[in-house]
Design a protein around this motif. Structure first.
Motif, PDB file in Angstrom:
ATOM      1  N   LEU A 181       0.790  -1.226   0.000  1.00 28.48           N
ATOM      2  CA  LEU A 181       0.000   0.000   0.000  1.00 28.48           C
ATOM      3  C   LEU A 181       0.828   1.286   0.000  1.00 28.48           C
ATOM      4  O   LEU A 181       0.576   2.204  -0.788  1.00 28.48           O
ATOM      5  N   LEU A 182       1.802   1.364   0.902  1.00 27.42           N
ATOM      6  CA  LEU A 182       2.493   2.641   1.074  1.00 27.42           C
ATOM      7  C   LEU A 182       3.260   3.090  -0.168  1.00 27.42           C
ATOM      8  O   LEU A 182       3.150   4.259  -0.569  1.00 27.42           O
ATOM      9  N   PRO A 183       4.042   2.219  -0.824  1.00 28.47           N
ATOM     10  CA  PRO A 183       4.723   2.683  -2.044  1.00 28.47           C
ATOM     11  C   PRO A 183       3.739   3.149  -3.116  1.00 28.47           C
ATOM     12  O   PRO A 183       4.015   4.108  -3.833  1.00 28.47           O
ATOM     13  N   HIS A 184       2.581   2.475  -3.206  1.00 28.56           N
ATOM     14  CA  HIS A 184       1.587   2.864  -4.217  1.00 28.56           C
ATOM     15  C   HIS A 184       1.033   4.257  -3.918  1.00 28.56           C
ATOM     16  O   HIS A 184       0.890   5.093  -4.817  1.00 28.56           O
ATOM     17  N   GLY A 185       0.729   4.513  -2.656  1.00 28.40           N
ATOM     18  CA  GLY A 185       0.210   5.817  -2.279  1.00 28.40           C
ATOM     19  C   GLY A 185       1.237   6.922  -2.393  1.00 28.40           C
ATOM     20  O   GLY A 185       0.916   8.057  -2.777  1.00 28.40           O
ATOM     21  N   LEU A 186       2.478   6.611  -2.069  1.00 30.01           N
ATOM     22  CA  LEU A 186       3.542   7.614  -2.167  1.00 30.01           C
ATOM     23  C   LEU A 186       3.827   7.960  -3.621  1.00 30.01           C
ATOM     24  O   LEU A 186       4.015   9.124  -3.971  1.00 30.01           O
ATOM     25  N   GLY A 188       1.764   7.621  -6.226  1.00 32.71           N
ATOM     26  CA  GLY A 188       0.634   8.233  -6.913  1.00 32.71           C
ATOM     27  C   GLY A 188       0.210   9.581  -6.364  1.00 32.71           C
ATOM     28  O   GLY A 188      -0.561  10.290  -7.005  1.00 32.71           O
ATOM     29  N   GLY A 189       0.666   9.913  -5.164  1.00 36.77           N
ATOM     30  CA  GLY A 189       0.321  11.206  -4.592  1.00 36.77           C
ATOM     31  C   GLY A 189      -0.686  11.148  -3.463  1.00 36.77           C
ATOM     32  O   GLY A 189      -0.939  12.163  -2.801  1.00 36.77           O
ATOM     33  N   ALA A 190      -1.301   9.996  -3.230  1.00 34.88           N
ATOM     34  CA  ALA A 190      -2.274   9.884  -2.144  1.00 34.88           C
ATOM     35  C   ALA A 190      -1.628  10.110  -0.789  1.00 34.88           C
ATOM     36  O   ALA A 190      -2.297  10.513   0.169  1.00 34.88           O
ATOM     37  N   LEU A 191      -0.323   9.853  -0.701  1.00 35.80           N
ATOM     38  CA  LEU A 191       0.404  10.062   0.547  1.00 35.80           C
ATOM     39  C   LEU A 191       1.400  11.217   0.421  1.00 35.80           C
ATOM     40  O   LEU A 191       2.448  11.208   1.061  1.00 35.80           O
ATOM     41  N   SER A 192       1.046  12.192  -0.391  1.00 35.79           N
ATOM     42  CA  SER A 192       1.919  13.361  -0.520  1.00 35.79           C
ATOM     43  C   SER A 192       2.152  13.988   0.846  1.00 35.79           C
ATOM     44  O   SER A 192       1.254  14.035   1.689  1.00 35.79           O
ATOM     45  N   HIS A 193       3.372  14.481   1.042  1.00 34.12           N
ATOM     46  CA  HIS A 193       3.763  15.000   2.340  1.00 34.12           C
ATOM     47  C   HIS A 193       2.904  16.198   2.755  1.00 34.12           C
ATOM     48  O   HIS A 193       2.706  17.139   1.993  1.00 34.12           O
ATOM     49  N   THR A 194       2.390  16.134   3.970  1.00 30.06           N
ATOM     50  CA  THR A 194       1.629  17.237   4.560  1.00 30.06           C
ATOM     51  C   THR A 194       2.416  17.744   5.762  1.00 30.06           C
ATOM     52  O   THR A 194       2.378  17.120   6.834  1.00 30.06           O
TER      53      THR A 194
END
Length: 280
Positions: A181-186, A188-194
């Motif tokens: 999950l995490l590499p996919h979200g990172l 694609g942008g779903a886990l972009s740094h906030t």
């Protein structure tokens, strides 16, 4: 046209056919017109959506369910799931199947109920193998790029993969799911740094560009868990770890130890700071 170019075109056409179920003729038409696999796929799906006005059929979905369900029951289990993945041309360990599990409300890994199957695929907009292949591409993109959707699938993964009656998820399950999950979200942008608006001492910090979670930290997290010899992950750690990945800075300097983070994450920050200091 050189043999190399011919071979590249043939590979693109075969890939297009495998993903969409289109004929070789249609695949060649789209590839040549749009000068690449990705734009050709986008155009194909747009055209398909425009042409397709009929709602997904409950009857067709029920018939498809019957092809994969257990012979002595009314649910699809491991064997049927493997056959279904084969027909979809998707790896059973592909991250997109976690989105499918969320959409179809899978009760457990590799299992599907008739109601979840019919209601879920109707909501997604698919009732055949070709339309399901198209749906998988949409779900994969949404999972990678939509922060809210990613979080829903991420949280559901904990619930449906947790053994019945157990409050925690075994580490042998948690680590592979994190790794999917995490590499996919990172990426694609779903886990972009906030960035956090406060620093580690609780003071407001100045704005500016800030680097966040790094790819290498996933291995650090796994190394830390192995050293701690933790056997399972609680729901609190699972859910809070996602927020941690989204907000932590690359040097772990802005971490607020006074916030309500689980102690496991507190300990990991200390571990990560030590690794950074030692240059490991």
């Amino acid at each position: 046209m050189s043999k190399r170019v011919d071979k590249q075109l043939e590979e693109k056409i075969n890939q297009f056919c495998m993903v969409t179920g289109a004929s070789q003729r249609d695949a060649r038409k789209y590839i040549e017109k749009y000068k690449g696999t990705e734009p050709a796929l986008n155009a194909f799906y747009n055209d398909m959506s425009t042409r397709s006005t009929a709602a997904p059929s409950s009857s067709k979905l029920g018939q498809l369910f019957d092809q994969y369900k257990d012979a002595d029951g009314d649910e699809i289990s491991a064997d049927g799931t493997l056959k279904f993945c084969e027909d979809l041309a998707v790896d059973p360990e592909d991250v997109v199947l976690l989105a499918v599990a969320y959409e179809l409300k899978s009760p457990r890994m590799g299992e599907w109920t008739r109601k979840g199957w019919v209601d879920g695929w109707k909501a997604v907009g698919a009732d055949s193998i070709p339309t399901m292949k198209t749906a998988l591409l949409r779900l994969r993109d949404k999972l990678g790029s939509d922060p809210g959707y990613f979080q829903k699938v991420y949280n559901y993964t904990f619930e449906f993969s947790r053994p019945p009656g157990q409050r925690s998820l075994g580490m042998d399950m948690a680590k592979p799911f994190w790794g999917l999950l995490l590499p996919h979200g990172l990426q694609g942008g779903a886990l972009s740094h906030t960035p956090s608006t406060r620093d580690g001492d609780g003071d407001d910090r100045m704005g500016g560009v800030e680097e966040g979670w790094q790819d290498a930290y996933m291995e650090w997290w796994f190394d830390f868990l192995d050293e701690k010899k933790l056997k399972g992950v609680s729901k609190d750690v699972w859910q809070m770890f996602l927020e941690f990945v989204r907000t932590i800075d690359a040097k772990f300097e802005k971490y607020d130890a006074e916030a309500a983070w689980p102690s496991t994450i507190d300990d990991f920050v200390e571990y990560a700071r030590n690794r950074l200091a030692s240059g490991q």
